[in-house]
Design an enzyme around this catalytic site. Structure first.
Site, PDB file in Angstrom:
ATOM      1  CD  GLN A  62       9.359 -16.139 -72.228  1.00  0.00           C
ATOM      2  OE1 GLN A  62       9.165 -15.231 -71.243  1.00  0.00           O
ATOM      3  NE2 GLN A  62       9.648 -17.329 -71.933  1.00  0.00           N
ATOM      4  CG  ASP A  66      15.949 -21.761 -72.225  1.00  0.00           C
ATOM      5  OD1 ASP A  66      15.990 -20.500 -71.389  1.00  0.00           O
ATOM      6  OD2 ASP A  66      14.977 -21.798 -72.939  1.00  0.00           O
TER       7      ASP A  66
HETATM    8  C1  S3P Z   1      11.054 -18.641 -74.990  1.00  0.00           C
HETATM    9  C2  S3P Z   1      11.862 -17.737 -74.965  1.00  0.00           C
HETATM   10  C3  S3P Z   1      13.322 -17.629 -74.188  1.00  0.00           C
HETATM   11  C4  S3P Z   1      13.258 -18.910 -73.377  1.00  0.00           C
HETATM   12  C5  S3P Z   1      12.014 -19.668 -72.870  1.00  0.00           C
HETATM   13  C6  S3P Z   1      11.188 -19.681 -73.866  1.00  0.00           C
HETATM   14  C7  S3P Z   1       9.968 -18.978 -75.850  1.00  0.00           C
HETATM   15  O1  S3P Z   1      12.719 -16.454 -73.058  1.00  0.00           O
HETATM   16  O2  S3P Z   1      14.252 -18.623 -71.950  1.00  0.00           O
HETATM   17  O3  S3P Z   1      12.409 -20.865 -72.028  1.00  0.00           O
HETATM   18  O4  S3P Z   1       9.184 -19.685 -76.183  1.00  0.00           O
HETATM   19  O5  S3P Z   1       9.662 -17.680 -76.590  1.00  0.00           O
HETATM   20  P1  S3P Z   1      13.315 -15.154 -73.486  1.00  0.00           P
HETATM   21  O6  S3P Z   1      12.720 -14.857 -74.795  1.00  0.00           O
HETATM   22  O7  S3P Z   1      12.578 -14.321 -72.558  1.00  0.00           O
HETATM   23  O8  S3P Z   1      14.824 -14.944 -73.325  1.00  0.00           O
END
Ligand code: S3P
Length: 465
Positions: free
Chosen positions: A195, A345
């Site tokens: 993210q 996840d």
């Molecule tokens: C996601 C990245 C993950 C994941 C989330 C979705 C994404 O989070 O836990 O459910 O779509 O980029 P992080 O990248 O913060 O770990």
């Protein structure tokens, strides 16, 4: 293009339902068999809507996850000028979403606060997109999202010129003002987070010059794959074991036809359910197997799980297969922390598999689990302990002492608490299948965020009551 009345009535509700669903008791009723298909990948669905909204022309999306999180993204993109509608399913029952984009840099200032519901992905990726738009926007969310850290995106996006007023602790509600033009940066990720990586890359889309993200530990790469598919100039280089990702700014995105593969994170609940339920032999069709997402399959196989890949193919630029999963005697293992980003996840449901294994399963390096939709280490330790599983909680992981295949006790009086976290609710539902008394989940409403037909599919596969 204005929405016709006929199109307008097809819109599913875009705001999370306020009505909490009742608590639900999940119990075993026998093996999981037959074939099923889980909904579209959540990460890819968010990006399909966002990138479609930033392309000029019409993007068409099939297999979109119609869960609350993705609907929050769609509502936000609509509030900023994109036209998004769902067409009625065709004769094969496939619904298509149509997104008319406004072009990179073309989003309008939203008239109201953007309600992100429970969705961290919507929030962080949209903060990135807006960081290089000359607009002011406010973000709000539910109690879970309002407790999650946003400094991890505020920090790099501020370096690019955006300004923020967040709540104490760097959380939602927050207000931001994008920078026009924004300044390109080179940013080394301090946390393994797709993210955060995506927020910076998406800010780079409308920033003159080249924005660079250095990723010491690889995380899911849907942003990179899909931005390329939409025509952005983006390079990925491996230097000294790190991924260096460069995006060329002031990009033009071209509309695409996107086919979203099934979500491996949703499939994981059914994989574990079949592995721990005697007599199960289940095929889960069309599961996305991007290597940055498939860690849980590797770990479950190390534990002795029988998971066979059938008909490996490509869907929407992602590797996909049907998975045949059979009941298996699982063994506890020490999970290599290096694999964590590719199954970040899936730990809640892995803990359930561990509870049914023979011996101890140890996990470490999972600090990030404390800042998900809930603190997933403490939520799962509490929930599993309450149904009779022996769990030791550490700062960065759990040790689970398995039952060796013997049924778990289940929840006697008190339901387990889901803390507004869909993955806690679904993991404990799966635990219910392997329990004597069943497991009562206090609130199944959060399941709507990522897997609206979870309970129906579980019933169809033959196990839920
Ligand atoms: C996601 C990245 C993950 C994941 C989330 C979705 C994404 O989070 O836990 O459910 O779509 O980029 P992080 O990248 O913060 O770990």
């Amino acid at each position: 293009m204005p929405l016709s009345k006929a199109d307008a009535v097809l819109q599913p509700p875009l705001t999370p339902s306020e009505e909490p669903l009742p608590a639900h008791r999940f119990t075993s009723s026998g093996p999981l068999t037959g074939r099923l298909r889980v909904p579209g990948d959540k990460s890819i669905s968010h990006r399909a809507i966002m990138f479609g909204a930033l392309a000029v022309g019409e993007t068409r999306v099939t297999g979109l996850l119609e869960g609350e999180d993705v609907m929050a993204t769609a509502a936000a993109m609509r509030a900023m000028g994109a036209q998004i509608l769902r067409r009625a399913p065709d004769e094969r029952g496939i619904a298509e979403w149509s997104v008319h984009g406004v072009g990179v840099g073309g989003l309008l200032q939203p008239a109201q606060a953007l309600d992100m519901g429970n969705s961290g992905t919507s929030t962080r990726l949209l903060m990135g997109i807006l960081a290089s738009h000359g607009v002011t926007a406010s973000f709000t969310g539910d109690a879970s999202l309002s407790g999650r850290p946003m400094r991890r995106v505020i920090e790099p996006l501020s370096k690019m010129g955006a300004s923020f007023e967040a709540s104490l602790g760097g959380t939602l509600p927050l207000m931001m003002r994008g920078a026009l033009p924004a300044v390109p940066i080179e940013y080394r990720l301090p946390v393994a987070s797709a993210q955060v990586k995506s927020a910076v890359l998406l800010a780079g889309l409308n920033t003159p010059g080249i924005t660079t993200v250095i990723e010491p530990v690889p995380t899911r790469d849907h942003t990179e794959r899909m931005l390329r598919g939409f025509g952005a100039e983006l390079e990925v280089e491996e230097i000294d074991g790190e991924r260096v990702i460069r995006i060329h700014g002031e990009a033009d995105l071209k509309p695409q036809q996107v086919e979203v593969p099934g979500d491996p994170s949703s499939a994981a609940f059914f994989i574990v359910a079949a592995l721990i339920t005697e007599g199960s032999d289940l095929v889960i069709e069309n599961v996305g197997l991007n290597p940055t997402r498939a860690g849980v399959i590797e770990v479950l196989r190390q534990m002795g799980g029988s998971i066979e890949e059938l008909d490996r193919r490509e869907v929407g630029g992602e590797p996909v297969a049907d998975l045949r999963v059979k009941h298996s005697a699982l063994k506890g293992i020490e999970v290599d922390p290096a694999i964590a980003p590719s199954m970040i996840d899936e730990f809640p449901v892995l803990f359930v598999a561990a509870a049914m294994a023979e011996g101890t399963t140890s996990t470490s390096g999972l600090d990030e689990l404390r800042v998900k939709e809930s603190d997933r280490l403490s939520a799962m330790a509490e929930a599993l302990t309450s149904i009779g599983v022996r769990v030791v909680e550490h700062d960065d992981g759990l040790d689970i002492i398995g039952s060796g295949g013997a049924p778990l006790r289940g929840s006697a009086n008190e339901p387990v608490t889901t803390h507004l976290d869909h993955r806690i609710a679904m993991s404990m539902a799966v635990a219910g299948l392997a329990s004597k008394d069943g497991v009562e989940v206090d609130d199944t409403a959060p399941i709507q965020t990522s897997f609206p037909n979870f309970t129906d599919l579980l019933e169809e596969a033959g196990s839920a009551r």
